[in-house]
Design a protein around this motif. Structure first.
Motif, short mmCIF file in Angstrom:
data_model
loop_
_atom_site.label_atom_id
_atom_site.label_comp_id
_atom_site.label_asym_id
_atom_site.label_seq_id
_atom_site.Cartn_x
_atom_site.Cartn_y
_atom_site.Cartn_z
N VAL A 457 0.88 -1.18 0.24
CA VAL A 457 0.10 0.04 -0.17
C VAL A 457 0.86 1.19 -0.07
O VAL A 457 0.71 2.21 -0.74
CB VAL A 457 -1.19 0.10 1.25
N MET A 458 1.77 1.08 0.96
CA MET A 458 2.79 2.31 0.90
C MET A 458 3.62 2.66 -0.46
O MET A 458 3.53 3.80 -1.08
CB MET A 458 3.97 2.07 1.86
N THR A 461 1.17 4.10 -2.97
CA THR A 461 0.82 5.43 -2.54
C THR A 461 2.01 6.51 -3.30
O THR A 461 1.84 7.39 -4.09
CB THR A 461 0.64 5.78 -1.17
N LEU A 462 3.46 5.93 -3.19
CA LEU A 462 4.52 6.74 -3.57
C LEU A 462 4.52 6.66 -4.99
O LEU A 462 4.78 7.62 -5.65
CB LEU A 462 5.67 5.79 -3.11
N TYR A 464 1.90 6.70 -6.79
CA TYR A 464 0.76 7.71 -7.23
C TYR A 464 1.44 9.22 -7.03
O TYR A 464 1.04 9.91 -7.92
CB TYR A 464 -0.31 7.52 -6.43
N ALA A 465 2.26 9.44 -6.05
CA ALA A 465 2.58 10.67 -5.86
C ALA A 465 3.82 11.30 -6.26
O ALA A 465 4.20 12.45 -6.60
CB ALA A 465 2.86 10.91 -4.04
N LEU A 492 5.60 11.06 3.69
CA LEU A 492 4.36 10.25 3.33
C LEU A 492 4.54 8.76 3.50
O LEU A 492 3.61 8.29 3.62
CB LEU A 492 4.35 10.80 1.58
N VAL A 496 1.87 6.54 5.72
CA VAL A 496 1.06 5.42 5.20
C VAL A 496 1.41 4.27 5.87
O VAL A 496 0.39 3.37 6.37
CB VAL A 496 1.09 5.46 3.88
N TYR A 497 2.62 3.81 5.85
CA TYR A 497 3.09 2.40 6.16
C TYR A 497 2.71 2.16 7.77
O TYR A 497 1.93 0.97 7.84
CB TYR A 497 4.66 2.06 5.95
#
Length: 523
Positions: A457-458, A461-462, A464-465, A492, A496-497
């Protein structure tokens, strides 16, 4: 002091060393790039580093610490002092002979082992020999440093031994600063760096020597004699030396193969420095603390405590390294660009080094788990089994590196090292489990799978960012803004993690509290 707090003490000091190491490598990248002088220096420096791992850290963290701990348990501090003096006399004499022999044989060693790819360039080969001759006595300093560090760790004085490596980076940074201030060319810079390595070795030895004195033990020189204790140490140390140097063995094989392509050695070194941060902060900390803790528990007959220490260490390693591995994979290019891309280090260098770092990221959890699993053997005075697994790992690494280098160049060597590390991890884990020295916990397996999900998941997210942060990570952007953008991405990842890991059950507040408490169950 609790297990995690001991990890934090060693890890914090190691983090300081790694931060200075980043500063050093950034300055070296700007001064030397991946050019011929960088290749020559790193090839010459790798050799004393290999022997440091083989004869110093590997042998003495694995063989000396359990025997020293045993002497403390059975004969008190005086018995431990007598044992350390016996070992010091033999070690100093042996190191002196090894250093003289290696210095005399250096031209042959460079042509056949260190950098056979330099053989076609007589000037490059000769310079590598001269730099290696200057730096090789560093082995002697570091081997004696490793012995005294083992004493400090066994006496639960972790900080002095952990902080000593900082001096290597500080002295090398000073040498680079002087080279920049004086306008030195790459050749003169390489010479300054070589002499700084030797000076740093003397400083590191001084730090741990005074640390041992402060801990209440004064070491005197004894005539070298093969006492029963020394013989037992050698029986344990020879296989442990091979095992402890697994990473360096694999890296020197990779270096020998990479020496056939200009810039390859330096590219591997720059990537290696980055992944050494989590490897050092977590892996070295766990390895340094775990061995004396396990040795103490087993010598006292506290089997349940030993099993708990081993499993909690694995739990801690996975909790910390899985997100680090995912972060290195996704952020490899921004990390390399921000840290290195300036001066002689080009955008093309960034692409190559970033691809190597991403592969090292895949191998990171395996490399760190080796540090958490090997003490399970060493604390039981079994150094032969890890040695056998090391030999298998080296064979795998050599075969893959030779096969993949013509296809993937430097990335092939990194792939070989990562694969060899994971194979070694699997062999160590399964053997401890089969022997009953590692207690299987279904809860630990469940948490591991959930931690992998959290890291995934982390990573998503990275990914995407990253496009939103990319304009701030370009080389033409001021350095402070690049650092701020990279720090925001790392922040970030942390944001998230850790919440996801706790939310889905990969980690629990109870786990943290349990690891922070000092408990000594009997059994």
């Amino acid at each position: 002091m609790s297990l995690v707090r001991k990890f934090a003490t060693v890890g914090g000091a190691t983090l300081g060393s790694r931060i200075f190491g980043f500063a050093r490598e950034t300055m070296m990248a700007a001064a030397l790039g991946t050019g011929p002088m960088a290749d020559v220096f790193y090839a010459a420096f790798r050799f004393p580093n290999l022997f440091r791992r083989l004869f110093a850290e590997g042998a003495f963290n694995a063989a000396f610490v359990p025997l020293f701990s045993k002497e403390i348990e059975t004969h008190g501090v005086e018995g431990a002092k007598r044992f350390s003096e016996e070992v010091f006399g033999v070690l100093f004499s042996a190191l002196l002979l090894i250093t003289i022999a290696m210095e005399l044989a250096m031209p042959w060693l460079v042509d056949w082992i260190i950098a056979p790819g330099f053989a076609g360039d007589a000037e490059k080969s000769a310079l590598t020999v001269r730099l290696a001759v200057v730096m090789f006595p560093y082995l002697m300093c570091m081997s004696l440093t490793a012995m005294m560090s083992g004493m400090l760790n066994s006496l639960h004085h972790f900080f002095a031994a952990a902080i000593a490596p900082v001096f290597l980076n500080v002295v090398m940074i000073a040498a680079l600063a002087y080279a920049w201030w004086s306008g030195a060319d790459p050749l003169a810079t390489a010479w300054y760096l070589s002499w700084s390595v030797l000076v740093a070795g003397v400083l590191q030895l001084s730090v741990v020597y005074f640390g041992v004195r402060h801990a209440g033990i004064s070491i005197g020189f004894r005539r070298p004699r093969m006492t029963p204790n020394v013989k037992r140490l050698l029986v344990l140390a020879v296989p442990a030396a091979i095992t402890g140097g697994i990473t360096q063995i694999n890296q020197i094989i990779g270096q020998a193969i990479a020496s056939g392509k200009e810039g390859a050695i330096a590219a591997l070194q720059y990537a290696d420095r980055i992944y050494q941060l989590p490897l050092g902060v977590v892996g070295v900390a766990v390895g340094v603390v775990l061995l004396p803790e396990l040795s103490r528990a087993l010598k006292a007959g506290h089997m349940k405590e030993a099993a708990g220490i081993q499993n909690r260490s694995l739990e801690f390693v996975l909790f910390m390294t899985l997100p680090a591995a995912a972060g290195l994979w996704v952020l490899s290019e921004p990390i390399i660009r921000v840290l290195y891309e300036r001066g002689a280090f080009s955008a093309e260098n960034t692409t190559v080094v970033a691809s190597i770092l991403a592969i090292y990221g895949i191998g990171l959890p395996g490399f760190v788990m080796i540090k958490a699993l090997q003490p399970g053997f060493y604390a039981r005075e079994d150094t032969r089994t890890p040695m056998r697994f090391t030999i298998i790992s080296v064979i795998v690494n050599s075969g893959l590196a030779i096969t993949l280098f013509p296809i993937l160049a430097e990335r092939g060597i990194a792939t070989a090292e990562a694969a060899a590390g994971w194979i070694n991890t699997i062999l160590l884990f399964s053997t401890l489990l089969w022997r009953g020295d590692l207690v299987w916990e279904w809860a630990l397996l469940r948490r591991t799978l959930l931690l992998i999900v959290s890291a995934g998941v982390m990573a998503a997210t990275l990914i995407y960012a990253l496009p939103y942060a990319s304009p701030w990570l370009l080389p033409q952007v001021p350095l402070l803004q690049q650092i701020a953008a990279l720090a925001a991405l790392i922040g970030l990842a942390v944001a998230v993690y850790f919440p996801v890991a706790f939310l889905i059950g990969g980690a629990e507040i109870g786990m943290i509290r349990r690891n922070l408490r000092r408990t000594r169950p009997k059994g």
